[in-house]
Write an enzyme that holds these catalytic residues in place. Structure first.
Site, PDB file in Angstrom:
ATOM      1  N   VAL A   1     -30.261  -4.630  18.148  1.00  0.00           N
ATOM      2  CA  VAL A   1     -31.040  -3.856  19.134  1.00  0.00           C
ATOM      3  C   VAL A   1     -30.873  -2.656  18.469  1.00  0.00           C
ATOM      4  O   VAL A   1     -29.860  -1.954  18.436  1.00  0.00           O
ATOM      5  CB  VAL A   1     -31.014  -4.026  20.602  1.00  0.00           C
ATOM      6  CG1 VAL A   1     -32.073  -2.964  21.109  1.00  0.00           C
ATOM      7  CG2 VAL A   1     -31.444  -5.333  21.049  1.00  0.00           C
TER       8      VAL A   1
ATOM      9  N   LEU B   1     -28.036   0.029  18.596  1.00  0.00           N
ATOM     10  CA  LEU B   1     -27.790   0.136  20.080  1.00  0.00           C
ATOM     11  C   LEU B   1     -26.743  -0.857  20.334  1.00  0.00           C
ATOM     12  O   LEU B   1     -25.849  -0.734  21.209  1.00  0.00           O
ATOM     13  CB  LEU B   1     -29.020   0.179  20.842  1.00  0.00           C
ATOM     14  CG  LEU B   1     -29.844   1.351  20.682  1.00  0.00           C
ATOM     15  CD1 LEU B   1     -31.298   1.185  21.361  1.00  0.00           C
ATOM     16  CD2 LEU B   1     -29.286   2.629  21.141  1.00  0.00           C
TER      17      LEU B   1
ATOM     18  N   ASP C   1     -31.750 -14.895  31.068  1.00  0.00           N
ATOM     19  CA  ASP C   1     -30.503 -14.317  30.452  1.00  0.00           C
ATOM     20  C   ASP C   1     -30.141 -13.038  31.240  1.00  0.00           C
ATOM     21  O   ASP C   1     -29.805 -11.983  30.585  1.00  0.00           O
ATOM     22  CB  ASP C   1     -30.792 -13.897  28.873  1.00  0.00           C
ATOM     23  CG  ASP C   1     -29.424 -13.764  28.048  1.00  0.00           C
ATOM     24  OD1 ASP C   1     -28.525 -14.194  28.362  1.00  0.00           O
ATOM     25  OD2 ASP C   1     -29.655 -12.812  26.978  1.00  0.00           O
TER      26      ASP C   1
END
Length: 289
Positions: A26, A18, A140
């Site tokens: 990911v 992804l 983040d």
């Protein structure tokens, strides 16, 4: 890392990648014991081997497990592969189109008009205020971590989720990675105090949300013209916030005041909450809550 479809990771079969980030990859994956697919994050080998990062990662994942908010993507499971790679799984957010589920991809695909950007920021702000109330700092905040779901049938409601709490910490904690010389947060969205390795509170996330708002409205991150990550960090530390209107002349002039306040170098001069930032941005466009 190169991960091919069909790869087995700790009992999860990878369907496809992804995205790639500073700490790992990911993937869309499927568990052998559950029908529902998940988003699986596999941490880079060098970070997985670092004892300071390992401790930091596990603490952050456990913090995320304890968050219960409809706009926050929690941690489902975490562990370590036989090869020593750290991993964590999160619920999969199915995106609104093949362009991808995160706000940054949708922006690059030309699918992030100002009205949508303001809705995204308002939803993310609500999620941030929730975790800040629980003494957690995301650490983040950036458009790539804003996931957009499919609209609910028969409505205009578009779910928005705050993802990837893998760098989260308790408010006031000093980041051991900073002491070890590692700064993993994206410099394009990092608050000055995060770059200095200082203890953080929710106002660091407010700074990053202001940078994200700038990106979603102009198509560029603040200080995009810096020639290197080091120069970007230097400007975050010392340069005044750039004008969004300069790069997107159709924006209302008042949005620059919102950006300037959210990106103030002194945390005491910023909005007191993410929600206050989102409300000010909508007000700059003449919109009501």
């Amino acid at each position: 890392m190169t991960i091919r479809p069909g790869t087995d990771i700790a009992g999860y079969r990878v369907d496809r990648v992804l995205g790639n980030g500073g700490t790992g990859v990911v993937c869309l994956a499927q568990s052998a014991t559950h029908d529902r697919p998940v988003a699986l994050k596999l941490v880079n080998s060098d970070l997985s081997a670092d004892p300071v990062f390992r401790s930091r990662f596990v603490k952050a994942a456990r913090l995320a497990r304890g968050v219960d908010h409809p706009g926050v993507v929690p941690t489902l499971d975490l562990g370590e592969t036989a090869g020593g790679h750290l991993w964590m799984t999160m619920p999969l957010v199915e995106g609104p189109s093949p362009d991808g589920a995160d706000a940054d991809r949708l922006l690059r695909a030309g699918r992030m008009p100002p009205e949508r950007a303001l809705r995204v920021v308002r939803r993310i702000a609500d999620a941030l205020d929730h975790i800040h109330d629980r003494e957690i700092v995301h650490g983040d905040v950036k458009p790539a971590n804003f996931l957009l779901g499919r609209r609910l049938s028969g409505t205009d409601d578009e779910p928005v989720f705050l993802a990837d709490l893998s760098l989260a910490r308790r408010r006031g904690d000093r980041d051991p990675l900073g002491a070890a010389g590692m700064v993993l947060v994206s410099a394009a969205y990092a608050a000055p105090e995060a770059l200095r390795g200082e203890p953080l509170d929710g106002r660091a996330d407010v700074y990053s949300l202001g940078c994200s708002l700038f990106r979603l409205l102009t198509g560029k991150p603040p200080f995009f013209d810096a020639g290197s990550k080091a120069e970007t960090a230097r400007r975050q530390l010392h340069s005044i916030p750039p004008s969004a209107v300069r790069f997107a002349t159709w924006l209302p002039d008042r949005i620059d005041d919102v950006i300037a306040t959210s990106m103030a170098k002194d945390p005491a001069d910023r909005f007191r909450s993410a929600g206050a930032l989102a409300a000010a941005a909508r007000c700059a466009f003449g919109l009501r809550e």
